[in-house]
Design a protein around this motif. Structure first.
Motif, PDB file in Angstrom:
ATOM      1  N   TYR A  16       0.862  -1.184   0.000  1.00  0.00           N
ATOM      2  CA  TYR A  16       0.000   0.000   0.000  1.00  0.00           C
ATOM      3  C   TYR A  16       0.896   1.231   0.000  1.00  0.00           C
ATOM      4  CZ  TYR A  16      -3.622  -3.245   1.588  1.00  0.00           C
ATOM      5  OH  TYR A  16      -4.498  -4.292   1.690  1.00  0.00           O
ATOM      6  N   VAL A  63       3.685   0.324   2.467  1.00  0.00           N
ATOM      7  CA  VAL A  63       3.411  -0.669   3.508  1.00  0.00           C
ATOM      8  C   VAL A  63       3.471  -2.031   2.817  1.00  0.00           C
ATOM      9  CG1 VAL A  63       1.711  -1.554   5.155  1.00  0.00           C
ATOM     10  CG2 VAL A  63       1.881   0.904   4.750  1.00  0.00           C
ATOM     11  N   ALA A  81       2.503  -5.067   3.156  1.00  0.00           N
ATOM     12  CA  ALA A  81       1.593  -5.921   3.937  1.00  0.00           C
ATOM     13  C   ALA A  81       1.805  -7.393   3.590  1.00  0.00           C
ATOM     14  CB  ALA A  81       0.154  -5.511   3.682  1.00  0.00           C
ATOM     15  N   GLU A 107       0.890 -13.410  14.121  1.00  0.00           N
ATOM     16  CA  GLU A 107       0.289 -12.410  14.995  1.00  0.00           C
ATOM     17  C   GLU A 107      -0.517 -11.404  14.174  1.00  0.00           C
ATOM     18  OE1 GLU A 107       3.528 -11.051  18.115  1.00  0.00           O
ATOM     19  OE2 GLU A 107       4.371 -11.727  16.224  1.00  0.00           O
ATOM     20  N   SER A 108      -1.277 -10.608  14.924  1.00  0.00           N
ATOM     21  CA  SER A 108      -2.046  -9.547  14.293  1.00  0.00           C
ATOM     22  C   SER A 108      -1.096  -8.582  13.573  1.00  0.00           C
ATOM     23  CB  SER A 108      -2.809  -8.814  15.393  1.00  0.00           C
ATOM     24  OG  SER A 108      -3.539  -7.783  14.836  1.00  0.00           O
ATOM     25  N   GLY A 109      -1.442  -8.224  12.352  1.00  0.00           N
ATOM     26  CA  GLY A 109      -0.630  -7.262  11.603  1.00  0.00           C
ATOM     27  C   GLY A 109       0.425  -7.910  10.713  1.00  0.00           C
ATOM     28  N   CYS A 110       0.460  -9.248  10.675  1.00  0.00           N
ATOM     29  CA  CYS A 110       1.479  -9.925   9.850  1.00  0.00           C
ATOM     30  C   CYS A 110       1.093  -9.998   8.378  1.00  0.00           C
ATOM     31  CB  CYS A 110       1.726 -11.334  10.375  1.00  0.00           C
ATOM     32  SG  CYS A 110       2.789 -11.319  11.813  1.00  0.00           S
ATOM     33  N   GLY A 111      -0.155  -9.672   8.054  1.00  0.00           N
ATOM     34  CA  GLY A 111      -0.555  -9.630   6.653  1.00  0.00           C
ATOM     35  C   GLY A 111      -1.484 -10.744   6.212  1.00  0.00           C
ATOM     36  N   LYS A 112      -2.040 -11.480   7.155  1.00  0.00           N
ATOM     37  CA  LYS A 112      -2.867 -12.641   6.799  1.00  0.00           C
ATOM     38  C   LYS A 112      -4.136 -12.231   6.032  1.00  0.00           C
ATOM     39  CE  LYS A 112      -3.411 -13.762  11.131  1.00  0.00           C
ATOM     40  NZ  LYS A 112      -2.810 -12.594  11.773  1.00  0.00           N
ATOM     41  N   SER A 113      -4.834 -11.218   6.572  1.00  0.00           N
ATOM     42  CA  SER A 113      -6.099 -10.820   5.929  1.00  0.00           C
ATOM     43  C   SER A 113      -5.829 -10.188   4.569  1.00  0.00           C
ATOM     44  CB  SER A 113      -6.846  -9.803   6.790  1.00  0.00           C
ATOM     45  OG  SER A 113      -7.123 -10.356   8.034  1.00  0.00           O
ATOM     46  N   THR A 114      -4.766  -9.417   4.474  1.00  0.00           N
ATOM     47  CA  THR A 114      -4.424  -8.808   3.180  1.00  0.00           C
ATOM     48  C   THR A 114      -4.115  -9.907   2.172  1.00  0.00           C
ATOM     49  OG1 THR A 114      -3.518  -6.930   4.372  1.00  0.00           O
ATOM     50  CG2 THR A 114      -2.929  -7.112   2.057  1.00  0.00           C
ATOM     51  N   ARG A 133      -7.449 -11.357   1.015  1.00  0.00           N
ATOM     52  CA  ARG A 133      -8.205 -10.475   0.107  1.00  0.00           C
ATOM     53  C   ARG A 133      -7.533 -10.399  -1.259  1.00  0.00           C
ATOM     54  NH1 ARG A 133      -8.208  -7.035   4.622  1.00  0.00           N
ATOM     55  NH2 ARG A 133      -6.712  -5.679   3.584  1.00  0.00           N
ATOM     56  N   GLU A 189     -10.226 -15.888  10.444  1.00  0.00           N
ATOM     57  CA  GLU A 189     -10.531 -15.894  11.878  1.00  0.00           C
ATOM     58  C   GLU A 189     -12.002 -16.251  12.109  1.00  0.00           C
ATOM     59  OE1 GLU A 189      -8.267 -15.485  14.181  1.00  0.00           O
ATOM     60  OE2 GLU A 189      -6.681 -14.177  13.401  1.00  0.00           O
ATOM     61  N   ALA A 191       5.116  -2.404   8.994  1.00  0.00           N
ATOM     62  CA  ALA A 191       5.300  -3.024   7.672  1.00  0.00           C
ATOM     63  C   ALA A 191       5.752  -2.000   6.630  1.00  0.00           C
ATOM     64  CB  ALA A 191       4.008  -3.707   7.230  1.00  0.00           C
TER      65      ALA A 191
HETATM   66  N1  LIG Z   1      -5.718  -0.583   3.150  1.00  0.00           N
HETATM   67  C1  LIG Z   1      -4.556  -0.529   3.798  1.00  0.00           C
HETATM   68  N2  LIG Z   1      -3.750   0.538   3.670  1.00  0.00           N
HETATM   69  C2  LIG Z   1      -2.556   0.606   4.300  1.00  0.00           C
HETATM   70  N3  LIG Z   1      -2.066  -0.372   5.106  1.00  0.00           N
HETATM   71  C3  LIG Z   1      -2.829  -1.467   5.277  1.00  0.00           C
HETATM   72  C4  LIG Z   1      -4.113  -1.608   4.649  1.00  0.00           C
HETATM   73  N4  LIG Z   1      -4.626  -2.812   5.019  1.00  0.00           N
HETATM   74  C5  LIG Z   1      -3.721  -3.391   5.839  1.00  0.00           C
HETATM   75  N5  LIG Z   1      -2.650  -2.579   6.000  1.00  0.00           N
HETATM   76  C6  LIG Z   1      -1.446  -2.858   6.793  1.00  0.00           C
HETATM   77  O1  LIG Z   1      -0.926  -4.088   6.340  1.00  0.00           O
HETATM   78  C7  LIG Z   1      -0.376  -4.831   7.425  1.00  0.00           C
HETATM   79  C8  LIG Z   1      -1.022  -6.201   7.478  1.00  0.00           C
HETATM   80  O2  LIG Z   1      -2.400  -6.046   7.878  1.00  0.00           O
HETATM   81  P1  LIG Z   1      -3.409  -7.286   7.910  1.00  0.00           P
HETATM   82  O3  LIG Z   1      -4.723  -6.803   8.415  1.00  0.00           O
HETATM   83  O4  LIG Z   1      -3.384  -7.980   6.607  1.00  0.00           O
HETATM   84  O5  LIG Z   1      -2.724  -8.223   9.012  1.00  0.00           O
HETATM   85  P2  LIG Z   1      -3.359  -9.462   9.770  1.00  0.00           P
HETATM   86  O6  LIG Z   1      -2.253 -10.416  10.020  1.00  0.00           O
HETATM   87  O7  LIG Z   1      -4.535  -9.979   9.030  1.00  0.00           O
HETATM   88  O8  LIG Z   1      -3.810  -8.797  11.133  1.00  0.00           O
HETATM   89  P3  LIG Z   1      -5.244  -8.852  11.831  1.00  0.00           P
HETATM   90  O9  LIG Z   1      -5.425 -10.256  12.279  1.00  0.00           O
HETATM   91  O10 LIG Z   1      -5.126  -7.869  12.956  1.00  0.00           O
HETATM   92  O11 LIG Z   1      -6.230  -8.406  10.773  1.00  0.00           O
HETATM   93  C9  LIG Z   1      -0.613  -3.987   8.668  1.00  0.00           C
HETATM   94  O12 LIG Z   1       0.566  -3.254   8.918  1.00  0.00           O
HETATM   95  C10 LIG Z   1      -1.748  -3.084   8.266  1.00  0.00           C
HETATM   96  O13 LIG Z   1      -1.709  -1.878   9.000  1.00  0.00           O
END
Ligand SMILES: Nc1ncnc2c1ncn2[C@@H]1O[C@H](COP(=O)(O)OP(=O)(O)OP(=O)(O)O)[C@@H](O)[C@H]1O
Length: 446
Positions: A17, A31, A33, A52-59, A62, A183, A282
């Motif tokens: 991003y 970023v 991600a 962990e949260s923020g590691c990029g799993k949801s990104t 998607r 999740e 990130a």
């Molecule tokens: N639309 C966006 N724009 C900028 N940064 C983003 C965006 N979406 C996610 N991020 C960043 O990308 C990184 C990964 O986020 P992501 O939500 O994929 O992690 P995650 O492992 O799924 O965490 P969680 O379980 O908390 O959702 C994070 O640093 C988040 O802040």
């Protein structure tokens, strides 16, 4: 396409991003991600994606489903490159690959009945016959363990577990091949989690569904997945069959995640691993191995002969100093020394007395604070450490950090580890696995 072609085959997938600034939205950074991950899911197979949260799993989820456009890499579904799909083919792909989210409450419109919501994907795919829709909805609700009457109820009338079952019904109604569940049970209480996971597992087996299960909870993955990929700061650091990864984890991050899971059997002991701090930003990931700033098993250069634990404590001091200037509160250390050397150790520190504390005493206290011995066995290294502590004692954090960096560098921060094969399908990317760093080297402390 061969019999071995995976249902989902993700190669070098990236999603960055832009970080922008000013009225012109000038790009000043990115970023990262998701930063080059590989992953496969076979038909009828459940694969876990953990971290962990923020590691990029949801990104990652998607982007694989092209809900967001990837920055790079390929996603092949049933042998076809999804990244090149036009609108029409994308629509078909979205029927075959369904996403389930964590919070079932937010994914239902409170004004629509469960039946209307579950039937919604049929609108998109052009099924208008009312009776047929109703039959399909009722059959699908039954398949997920709900009564057909649930079709006439509203979201607020359902429990969390029932809503997640209804969300599953909505995904299943279009007969998908792949379920990506992000999740899916983390908002539910433990017994309901087990029920929903059982259901997911049953559906996978019965319908031959491929399942990508995203979770920060390793127990969830262990229970239902065949394989697992461990993600840290946009990268997959370890992957393989669940038994291999859980019973013989190779990456210190996987070890740390596993150590944080409560063990149900109190007779089973697991080494405790300190997973300190948060996932770094990130937008500015650490160089080399991204985990090196938090790694409890960071590699000590062969040129040192002092205790590895001591070396890692120096590394932790370095990391703290380069992270945030206020991370080491030298004034507080000085004040504690002043209180300790005064007439009354319990008396509140007073500034005058703090000023009188010799730097040498502060250096010694800093060593104690970071669990470092009075002298390192390597005199040259000790001299550098002492100079750095002196800088720190006089408030020059940055100078202290760069002195430590010049002397106590590690391969972990200099170069990105390559994936090594451990056993069939089990891979990990860690410098401890490089030649010259046998798997026993340092792993004992992880
Ligand atoms: N639309 C966006 N724009 C900028 N940064 C983003 C965006 N979406 C996610 N991020 C960043 O990308 C990184 C990964 O986020 P992501 O939500 O994929 O992690 P995650 O492992 O799924 O965490 P969680 O379980 O908390 O959702 C994070 O640093 C988040 O802040």
């Amino acid at each position: 396409m061969t019999a071995e072609t995976p249902l989902l085959d993700v190669r070098d997938l990236a999603k960055h991003y832009p970080v922008t600034e000013g009225v012109w939205n000038r790009e000043v950074g990115r970023v990262r991600a998701v930063d080059g991950i590989d992953l496969t899911v076979g038909r009828g197979e459940a694969v876990g994606l953990v971290g962990e949260s923020g590691c990029g799993k949801s990104t990652a989820a998607r982007t694989m489903l092209r809900i967001e456009e990837p920055t790079g890499g390929t996603v092949r579904f049933d042998g076809e490159d999804v990244t090149g799909y036009d609108r029409e083919r994308l629509k078909r792909f979205r029927r075959r690959a369904q996403l389930i989210l964590q919070d079932p409450a937010s994914s239902f419109d409170p004004r629509r009945s469960i039946g209307q919501s579950v039937a919604e994907p049929l609108d998109v795919h052009g099924m208008t016959d009312r009776d047929r829709r109703r039959r399909l909805v009722e059959g699908t609700l039954e398949r997920v363990g709900l009564s057909p009457d649930a079709a006439d109820r509203y979201p607020h009338e359902l429990s969390g577990g029932e809503k997640q079952r209804a969300a599953l019904a909505r995904a299943l109604i279009v007969d998908p091949d792949l379920l990506v569940a992000d999740e899916p049970v983390s908002a539910l209480d433990t017994p309901t989690q087990a029920d929903v996971l059982d259901l997911l597992d049953g559906l996978r087996a019965e319908l031959g569904l491929g399942v990508l299960l995203i979770s920060h909870d390793l127990r969830v993955v262990r229970d239902v997945c065949d394989r697992v990929a461990v993600m840290y700061l946009g990268e997959v650091v370890e992957s393989g069959p669940v038994d291999a990864v859980f019973d013989d984890p190779q990456h210190p991050y996987t070890r740390a995640l596993l150590a944080s899971v409560p063990v149900p059997d109190p007779t089973v002991s697991r080494p405790s691993v300190d997973l300190v701090g948060d996932v770094p930003d990130a937008a500015d990931p650490p160089s080399g191995c991204r985990f090196h700033t938090r790694c409890p098993a960071v590699v000590q250069p062969a040129s040192y002969d002092f205790d590895e634990d001591v070396w890692r404590r120096i590394h932790r001091l370095r990391t703290r100093l380069s992270g945030d200037d206020s991370a080491v509160d030298v004034d507080a250390v000085r004040a504690r020394v002043a209180a300790g050397v005064g007439d009354d150790a319990d008396s509140p520190p007073n500034e005058e007395r703090s000023d009188a504390v010799p730097d040498e005493a502060v250096r010694a206290a800093l060593r104690r604070e970071f669990g470092l011995p009075d002298r390192l066995s390597d005199p040259e290294a000790d001299a550098v450490l002492d100079r750095a502590l002196a800088r720190l004692a006089s408030g020059e954090c940055e100078a202290a950090a760069s002195l430590l960096a010049s002397e106590f560098g590690t391969v972990c921060e200099r170069s990105t580890p390559t994936k090594r094969s451990i056993s069939a399908e089990h891979e990990a990317a860690c410098h401890l696995l490089d030649d010259g760093h046998g798997s026993d080297d340092g792993h004992g402390s992880a």
